[in-house]
Motif scaffolding. Structure first.
Motif, short mmCIF file in Angstrom:
data_model
loop_
_atom_site.label_atom_id
_atom_site.label_comp_id
_atom_site.label_asym_id
_atom_site.label_seq_id
_atom_site.Cartn_x
_atom_site.Cartn_y
_atom_site.Cartn_z
N UNK A 159 0.83 -1.21 0.00
CA UNK A 159 0.00 0.00 0.00
C UNK A 159 0.87 1.26 0.00
N UNK A 160 1.94 1.22 0.79
CA UNK A 160 2.83 2.37 0.90
C UNK A 160 3.46 2.71 -0.45
N UNK A 161 3.93 1.71 -1.18
CA UNK A 161 4.56 1.95 -2.49
C UNK A 161 3.55 2.55 -3.48
N UNK A 162 2.32 2.06 -3.45
CA UNK A 162 1.29 2.60 -4.35
C UNK A 162 1.02 4.08 -4.03
N UNK A 163 0.92 4.41 -2.75
CA UNK A 163 0.68 5.80 -2.34
C UNK A 163 1.88 6.68 -2.71
N UNK A 180 1.98 6.97 -6.74
CA UNK A 180 0.85 7.62 -7.40
C UNK A 180 0.54 9.00 -6.83
N UNK A 181 0.51 9.12 -5.50
CA UNK A 181 0.06 10.37 -4.89
C UNK A 181 1.20 11.32 -4.53
N UNK A 182 2.28 10.80 -4.02
CA UNK A 182 3.37 11.68 -3.61
C UNK A 182 4.27 12.03 -4.80
N UNK A 183 4.68 11.03 -5.58
CA UNK A 183 5.53 11.28 -6.74
C UNK A 183 4.73 11.76 -7.95
N UNK A 184 3.40 11.67 -7.88
CA UNK A 184 2.48 12.13 -8.94
C UNK A 184 2.73 11.42 -10.27
N UNK A 185 3.09 10.15 -10.21
CA UNK A 185 3.25 9.36 -11.43
C UNK A 185 1.86 8.97 -11.94
N UNK A 186 1.73 8.83 -13.24
CA UNK A 186 0.43 8.44 -13.79
C UNK A 186 0.19 6.95 -13.52
N UNK A 213 -5.44 2.11 1.16
CA UNK A 213 -4.51 3.01 1.84
C UNK A 213 -5.24 4.23 2.39
N UNK A 214 -6.14 4.80 1.59
CA UNK A 214 -6.90 5.96 2.05
C UNK A 214 -7.77 5.60 3.25
N UNK A 215 -8.38 4.44 3.20
CA UNK A 215 -9.20 3.99 4.34
C UNK A 215 -8.35 3.82 5.59
N UNK A 216 -7.17 3.23 5.42
CA UNK A 216 -6.27 3.04 6.57
C UNK A 216 -5.80 4.37 7.13
N UNK A 275 3.14 -0.38 -14.07
CA UNK A 275 4.35 -1.03 -14.60
C UNK A 275 5.40 -1.19 -13.51
N UNK A 276 5.59 -0.16 -12.70
CA UNK A 276 6.61 -0.21 -11.65
C UNK A 276 6.29 -1.28 -10.60
N UNK A 277 5.01 -1.45 -10.30
CA UNK A 277 4.61 -2.42 -9.28
C UNK A 277 4.19 -3.77 -9.86
N UNK A 278 4.15 -3.85 -11.19
CA UNK A 278 3.73 -5.07 -11.89
C UNK A 278 2.33 -5.51 -11.45
N UNK A 279 1.39 -4.56 -11.49
CA UNK A 279 0.01 -4.84 -11.10
C UNK A 279 -0.92 -4.25 -12.16
N UNK A 280 -2.18 -4.65 -12.10
CA UNK A 280 -3.19 -4.10 -13.02
C UNK A 280 -3.68 -2.76 -12.48
N UNK A 281 -4.34 -2.02 -13.34
CA UNK A 281 -4.86 -0.72 -12.92
C UNK A 281 -5.96 -0.89 -11.88
N UNK A 282 -6.75 -1.94 -12.02
CA UNK A 282 -7.80 -2.21 -11.02
C UNK A 282 -7.18 -2.48 -9.65
N UNK A 283 -6.09 -3.25 -9.66
CA UNK A 283 -5.42 -3.56 -8.40
C UNK A 283 -4.83 -2.28 -7.80
N UNK A 284 -4.31 -1.39 -8.62
CA UNK A 284 -3.78 -0.12 -8.12
C UNK A 284 -4.88 0.66 -7.42
#
Length: 183
Positions: free
Chosen positions: A142-146, A149-155, A177-180, A161-170
């Motif tokens: 969760x931390x890497x996704x935040x 996406x949110x801190x580094x403002x990557x699309x 993460x927001x809920x936590x 691609x960086x996390x090797x996950x689907x967009x739905x999973x992101x």
């Protein structure tokens, strides 16, 4: 001599290397709209400004020189559009209401720019430090996704691609993460 006057008055032609094809512009739209929405907080206005950027490029009022990446250049054009909008809106505000004060004052107190007090600044910094500490305490996935996406403002595609996950999973990870962080 008349031929030089005719060439000076003729509209400049756009070299083929500076023309931007619609097929190059269209994939940039989502990124530009997200960028504008984050700055303007008005989705309809953001869409309008991105449309204005594309119109300027299509009409030849904005020419791509190729000295930077296309996305960077489009963001720069969009930034100029945002600045123009802010300047236009500031010009629409009227100060006449302040000039009609009964006591003869010009209403300077009402026009003063509200600056945060030192205690408010300290409180904001403390909240930021607490939020960053809570982000650091999130589970790794969760931390890497935040962070990306949110801190580094990557699309989203770059984060996926960086996390090797689907967009739905992101989106699921960001929601969790927001809920936590809210709880």
């Amino acid at each position: 001599m008349p031929s030089s006057i005719a060439t000076a008055a003729a509209p400049p032609t756009v070299p083929a290397s500076r023309r931007v094809a619609w097929s190059e512009l269209a994939p940039q739209r989502d990124y530009l709209v997200r960028y504008a929405r984050r700055r303007l907080l008005d989705p309809a206005l953001a869409d309008d400004l991105v449309h204005d950027v594309f119109e300027a490029v299509a009409s030849g009022r904005a020419l791509f020189g190729g000295r930077s990446a296309l996305r960077s250049w489009l963001v720069a054009v969009l930034k100029h559009k945002i600045v123009d909008l802010v300047r236009e809106r500031v010009g629409l505000d009227s100060l006449d209401a302040f000039a009609d004060a009964d006591d003869g004052e010009s209403g300077a107190a009402e026009l003063a720019c509200p600056q945060p007090r030192p205690d408010e600044v300290a409180e904001q910094r403390e909240r930021l430090a607490q939020t960053l500490a809570r982000i650091a305490a999130l589970p790794e996935h969760l931390r890497r996704a935040v962070e990306l996406r949110l801190i580094a403002d990557a699309d989203s595609p770059a984060v996926c691609r960086a996390l090797s996950i689907s967009e739905s999973n992101l989106h699921v990870r960001l929601h969790r993460a927001r809920c936590a962080l809210a709880g």
